[in-house]
Design a protein around this motif. Sequence first.
Motif, mmCIF file in Angstrom:
data_model
loop_
_atom_site.group_PDB
_atom_site.id
_atom_site.type_symbol
_atom_site.label_atom_id
_atom_site.label_comp_id
_atom_site.label_asym_id
_atom_site.label_seq_id
_atom_site.Cartn_x
_atom_site.Cartn_y
_atom_site.Cartn_z
ATOM 1 N N LYS A 157 -3.348 4.688 4.219
ATOM 2 C CA LYS A 157 -2.761 3.354 4.021
ATOM 3 C C LYS A 157 -2.522 2.650 5.351
ATOM 4 O O LYS A 157 -2.793 1.456 5.484
ATOM 5 N N SER A 158 -2.052 3.407 6.344
ATOM 6 C CA SER A 158 -1.844 2.791 7.660
ATOM 7 C C SER A 158 -3.175 2.463 8.326
ATOM 8 O O SER A 158 -3.300 1.442 9.007
ATOM 9 N N LEU B 17 0.877 -1.167 0.000
ATOM 10 C CA LEU B 17 0.000 0.000 0.000
ATOM 11 C C LEU B 17 0.911 1.213 0.000
ATOM 12 O O LEU B 17 1.685 1.426 0.937
ATOM 13 N N ILE C 87 -8.242 4.429 -3.289
ATOM 14 C CA ILE C 87 -7.283 3.737 -4.150
ATOM 15 C C ILE C 87 -7.288 4.410 -5.515
ATOM 16 O O ILE C 87 -8.337 4.580 -6.135
ATOM 17 N N CYS D 223 -3.106 9.319 3.310
ATOM 18 C CA CYS D 223 -3.926 8.645 2.305
ATOM 19 C C CYS D 223 -4.675 7.465 2.913
ATOM 20 O O CYS D 223 -5.420 6.787 2.228
ATOM 21 N N ASP E 120 3.883 -2.348 8.788
ATOM 22 C CA ASP E 120 3.558 -0.919 8.752
ATOM 23 C C ASP E 120 4.841 -0.094 8.660
ATOM 24 O O ASP E 120 5.456 0.196 9.678
ATOM 25 N N MET F 53 -2.368 4.766 -3.391
ATOM 26 C CA MET F 53 -3.501 5.428 -2.754
ATOM 27 C C MET F 53 -3.334 6.941 -2.805
ATOM 28 O O MET F 53 -2.228 7.453 -2.936
ATOM 29 N N VAL G 170 3.004 -1.622 4.062
ATOM 30 C CA VAL G 170 2.734 -0.190 3.898
ATOM 31 C C VAL G 170 4.054 0.556 3.766
ATOM 32 O O VAL G 170 4.990 0.323 4.539
ATOM 33 N N HIS H 121 5.945 4.490 2.017
ATOM 34 C CA HIS H 121 5.785 5.653 1.145
ATOM 35 C C HIS H 121 6.939 5.747 0.158
ATOM 36 O O HIS H 121 7.094 6.744 -0.536
#
Lengths: 249, 281
Positions: free
Chosen positions: A42-43, A34, A211, A40, A155, A204, A187, A189
């Motif tokens: 995702k977490s 993600l 999404i 966004c 995460d 995302m 997850v 970035h």
Amino acid sequence: MKIQIDNITKVYDNGMVALDRVSLGIEEGTFISLLGPSGCGKSTLLNMIAGFVSKTSGQVCVDGREVDCPGGDRGMVFQEYALFPWLSALENIAFGLMLKHVPKAERLEKAKHYLDLVGLSAHASKFPSELSGGMKQRVAIARALANAPSVLLMDEPFGALDAHTRETLQDELLEIWEKDRKTVVFVTHSVSEAVFLSDRVVLMGNNPGHIREIFDVNLPRTGRRETDGFVALERRIHAMMRQVPKVAA
Amino acid sequence: MSDIMQIDAAMIARTASVQKRNSDRLHACLRPLSVFLFFFAWFLATWLNNHVMRMYNPILIPTPLQVLQAGIESWKSGDLIVDIAASMYRVVVGFAVAAIAGVGLGVLLSRSRLSESLLEPVIEMFRPVPSLAFLPLLVLWFGIGETSKVVFIAYATFFPVFTATRLGMRQIDGVLIRAAQSMGASRSDIFRHVELPAASPSILSGLRMGFGMAFFVIVAAEYIAAESGLGFMINNSRTYFDVPRMLLGAIIIGIIGFLINIVLGKLERRVLRWHPNSRGK
């Protein structure tokens, strides 16, 4: 589907919409990332699969059962390691087995196997405060795996590590993952991290979290970072992330 | 060239470690010397006063030897050991009661909102009332026997233990609880295997503070209502103007407190082996 996410919406108490009607199916044995800017959701989505965050509407199912609380079938690796500081590396890994009342000799045996898997056999009796960040995260990964979860949730596990350690751990994670191909939701970035590790990258967007696009990564696992396709996909995703849809502020 | 540099570096490192070791050794000698110097200064001052130049009535500040003599006498008569035992008994029993109540209530209030709402206001209502304020009442209720002192110490010691337990339970990192949950931990698993060990450094320091407090207040209690104990010994000697014995009492309390602190510190470091602050000491 191993994990089925249907029409999930999450509105926090302060009215912020973290996720807006998100749906996603994750097949057994896939490594999925993600990816997205902060905010966004995702977490939030990952924590919802883990059972830490409640949903406002929609449904999350893992192995066909609706998720309503945390459970040992969904192992989690946290960015801040979350090792128990009063337990040695080995005891940390044996924690889940201890909860299941596995006899001591057997659980230490098993924990040793996983400690070995992450290359830390020499540090079995060290406490977390005596380990480096990379070592701590290796222990945390071993701890999650030793508990034999059905899915592994991560995460931003390498977010706090330096660039070099980060790449080493990515390689090691893949090596371990290829042995039993557990379903992983990761997850991050970092675009390159997502492309390097995943079978599929879920991009995302924010305001509210949704999404935007799902990329299938059809690249060889070995030497992936050096392939042309890796760079090309990385560029495509970067380009897409840059063109933020204009939303009235 | 690089060889030479390596040798230099090794030599510098060795010299530095030798210097460090020498300085450690020096300071290890200085510490007991400081105590010795104090007693020497005391001796010198009293000796000068008695033999060279009278500055105060010698009865007011006895010489170290007079205090030692008083110690030997009361040891031989058996009084000293009785007084020490009496004080220690009260401290240990009162502290044990407070430790159980303080940790128990601290944990209970952190785990159940109902008990927090029902009990915390009452506990906080009593907190600002100093234990000494209750002492005459306790004597009235329980007499001058052991009970009044034990209750008094338990009351005084309860608050530091209770507060530290509450603090320790409140400061637990939520991510540790989530980590345990993601391995299938139940609520009681989390309490036993996460919350209690995570709060243990704070609880232990509360217990240490409580024990110090118990020791601190017992003397005052024994001034007022006791027929034995170190506080009684000091106060009783005052009626006879036996200053060496008064000082003896104070010194004995100091020595016992010092020894107990060493034992508790060792115990704490053993239990908190994992804690970064407890290593290398």
